[in-house]
Design an enzyme around this catalytic site. Sequence first.
Site, mmCIF file in Angstrom:
data_model
loop_
_atom_site.group_PDB
_atom_site.id
_atom_site.type_symbol
_atom_site.label_atom_id
_atom_site.label_comp_id
_atom_site.label_asym_id
_atom_site.label_seq_id
_atom_site.Cartn_x
_atom_site.Cartn_y
_atom_site.Cartn_z
ATOM 1 N N CYS A 1 1.035 -1.151 -0.079
ATOM 2 C CA CYS A 1 0.182 0.267 -0.092
ATOM 3 C C CYS A 1 0.948 1.389 0.203
ATOM 4 O O CYS A 1 1.210 2.019 0.947
ATOM 5 C CB CYS A 1 -0.794 0.289 1.203
ATOM 6 N N GLU B 1 -0.147 0.184 -5.517
ATOM 7 C CA GLU B 1 -0.980 1.164 -4.963
ATOM 8 C C GLU B 1 -2.242 1.031 -6.093
ATOM 9 O O GLU B 1 -2.121 1.046 -7.294
ATOM 10 C CB GLU B 1 -0.143 2.741 -5.307
ATOM 11 N N CYS C 1 -1.529 4.252 10.668
ATOM 12 C CA CYS C 1 -1.262 5.696 11.449
ATOM 13 C C CYS C 1 -2.577 6.018 12.326
ATOM 14 O O CYS C 1 -3.046 6.787 12.192
ATOM 15 C CB CYS C 1 -1.160 6.696 10.137
HETATM 16 C C1 LIG Z 1 -1.478 4.654 4.703
HETATM 17 S S1 LIG Z 1 -1.658 4.848 3.092
HETATM 18 C C2 LIG Z 1 0.252 4.326 2.621
HETATM 19 C C3 LIG Z 1 1.072 5.484 3.029
HETATM 20 C C4 LIG Z 1 2.556 5.120 2.468
HETATM 21 N N1 LIG Z 1 3.019 3.729 2.637
HETATM 22 C C5 LIG Z 1 3.718 5.957 2.678
HETATM 23 O O1 LIG Z 1 4.337 5.876 3.633
HETATM 24 O O2 LIG Z 1 3.499 7.042 1.950
HETATM 25 C C6 LIG Z 1 -2.368 3.740 2.312
HETATM 26 C C7 LIG Z 1 -2.500 3.580 0.769
HETATM 27 O O3 LIG Z 1 -3.021 2.445 0.428
HETATM 28 C C8 LIG Z 1 -3.797 2.708 -0.649
HETATM 29 N N2 LIG Z 1 -4.770 1.459 -0.833
HETATM 30 C C9 LIG Z 1 -6.051 1.810 -0.484
HETATM 31 N N3 LIG Z 1 -6.475 0.511 -0.796
HETATM 32 C C10 LIG Z 1 -5.655 -0.349 -1.413
HETATM 33 C C11 LIG Z 1 -5.626 -1.559 -2.073
HETATM 34 N N4 LIG Z 1 -6.703 -2.319 -1.833
HETATM 35 N N5 LIG Z 1 -4.460 -2.102 -2.644
HETATM 36 C C12 LIG Z 1 -3.330 -1.234 -2.712
HETATM 37 N N6 LIG Z 1 -3.317 -0.134 -2.238
HETATM 38 C C13 LIG Z 1 -4.467 0.605 -1.341
HETATM 39 C C14 LIG Z 1 -4.222 3.812 -0.571
HETATM 40 O O4 LIG Z 1 -4.559 4.763 -1.670
HETATM 41 C C15 LIG Z 1 -3.084 4.786 0.062
HETATM 42 O O5 LIG Z 1 -2.379 5.263 -0.772
#
Ligand SMILES: C[S@@+](CC[C@H](N)C(=O)[O-])C[C@H]1O[C@@H](n2cnc3c(N)ncnc32)[C@H](O)[C@@H]1O
Length: 620
Positions: free
Chosen positions: A439, A464, A557
């Site tokens: 993610c 992503e 977070c």
């Molecule tokens: C908490 S953020 C991650 C932050 C990232 N690790 C960083 O440090 O910049 C979660 C991310 O997961 C993505 N996301 C949500 N559902 C997802 C899925 N089913 N598969 C992959 N990514 C997903 C969101 O769009 C978001 O960008």
Amino acid sequence: MSGGFRSRSKKASTASTGSKREPRSEANRGADGQHPEQRGRISVGGKRHAGNRDDAQAQEQKGPAGEKNGGGGNRGRINQRDNNRSDHRGGGRNGRRGGGRNDRPRGGNDRRRGERNDRRGGGRSRGQDASFEVPDVDTPRLITLSALGAVFNDGAYGNIALPREITEAGLSGRDAAFATEIGYGTMRMVGVLDEIIGSCSSRPMSELDPIVLNALRMGIYQLLYTRVEDHAAVDTSVRLVPQRVKGFVNAILRAVQKKPLEQWIEELAPEGKLAQLAFRTGHPEWIARSYLATLSAPSGAVPSANGVGTESSADGARADASAARSDPSTDPSAEPSTGSSTILFDELAKALEADSTRPIVHLAAKPGEISADELALITGGEEGAYSPYAVYLEGGNPADFEPVQEKLAFIQDEGSQLIGAALVRVDVDNDAGRWLDLCAGPGGKATMIGSLAAIDGATVTAVEIAPHRGDLIRKATEGLPVTVVVGDGRTVDVGSSFDRVLVDAPCSGLGSLRRRQESRWTKDESDIEELTALQYELLEAGVSRCKPGGVVVYSTCSPDLRETREIVDKALVTLPVEELDAHPLVAPMDNVGREKSVQMWTYRHGTDSMFFAVLRKKAE
Ligand SMILES: C[S@@+](CC[C@H](N)C(=O)[O-])C[C@H]1O[C@@H](n2cnc3c(N)ncnc32)[C@H](O)[C@@H]1O
């Protein structure tokens, strides 16, 4: 400045605050009391295109297809005492929200609409589609009102809308600081401010124009939470609203002015110690209850005097924490008569108060490119206490520093740095250098992991789901051994047998409320319930792509137990994993809970309140 107030000039005004420290000067006003540069027309129903937003951002801001924008509608009073809350939200949510949009953010951090292209000043003024004169008010207050409209009526993020208004208006120095103080402060305290308005207003809040409501919020914030002179707060707020409601706004503010903040809090706070603390610190009660549950649980608690708790006492405490969250009658802080509940309550107060503190900027020195001490020397910052890559910046614009311009350093909360580094620090036998970030958007941790991978000769696959966030990862990780794949982490075809997998799951973001000032009022507890299924499925997918003997780091977070320990505990009984002690991976950071996972807290560590656990996949 966004649509709404159209000044002929964007020149910043000075002497704008009427601060109690420095009485406002009227000398720069014309005979009619107006700042010349602020005369013009205010369009209360018009739309305009911001024109400077990229498609990707615009996409993120639009939200799910077909979703209607909240527009200028304000849905009425948000009454914390009132159990019948659905009329305040239009969406039937449990939480309170400033401004009462009729749609709602969905899916944690990522599906909320950001700023719209057609922002209006304080929101549309009902019954008026003509323009009226630009109010005779200093630019900081004008643009703050405009930002409040964008946030509470158009669903923009405050931490994007307000800085943009400030930049577009050309504000700097004291004017920018004043707009930031009253803008962010109003966003943080909007639930309390609305309660006060509701108690003073003869008109239902649902009948107040957004401009009027936002001007009242901003005026009351100045009266009760700042050192702005009362007369300046009242006078400027009255000037911000149309002629026909000036008397009404004046009357409300005069009524508010009669009592100090403490008295308002005492009179309006709901029953119960926990609810009162939530109200005083400007939080919906459910967030205070969520924090309390974690602070009561071994995973988020201060270590006991005799060290790490036993497994059985941990289980018992976990059950207590869960009960505290779901049943107010078991609230351990309800009657803080015992020593331990008093301590717990004090901890909770600190945790809630930390949400209203200004985060200092944390830079990450890119491993292999520059050391933290070099970065600290160049920037004048201070080396971080926990991450070997962290530098704390007390002031200045990070983008002005050469190492940031040259991509040798980047902005990243120290807690995130530690999680990225922990993935690489933990022992893995025969690490073949195939690492996965499931993610990854917008790419903060992928940049940290990618930099470490470059040193180790490893590669990172960064998955992503949102295409525009995929672009952001590509940009952030340029030059690093990171391959970005856009797709759903649960089903995307990226192969398996990864040595190290990070599942930094989408979450409620309750651990970074200080960065999104209004978000405590726009989130809803049901957001968490919706997210937990996705979080578990992503963790399951991460484990399935990991090789036996490899490691999976699960992080959020958020300190909410439903998104943290409960997901990990479920994985421990249903997936082929065992938990490793994560505490040594963040040393010298301590005070991170009494289980193997790490719970950071803003009030203890200065990081966002992040959680992570390390799981090793069992041999087949
Ligand atoms: C908490 S953020 C991650 C932050 C990232 N690790 C960083 O440090 O910049 C979660 C991310 O997961 C993505 N996301 C949500 N559902 C997802 C899925 N089913 N598969 C992959 N990514 C997903 C969101 O769009 C978001 O960008």
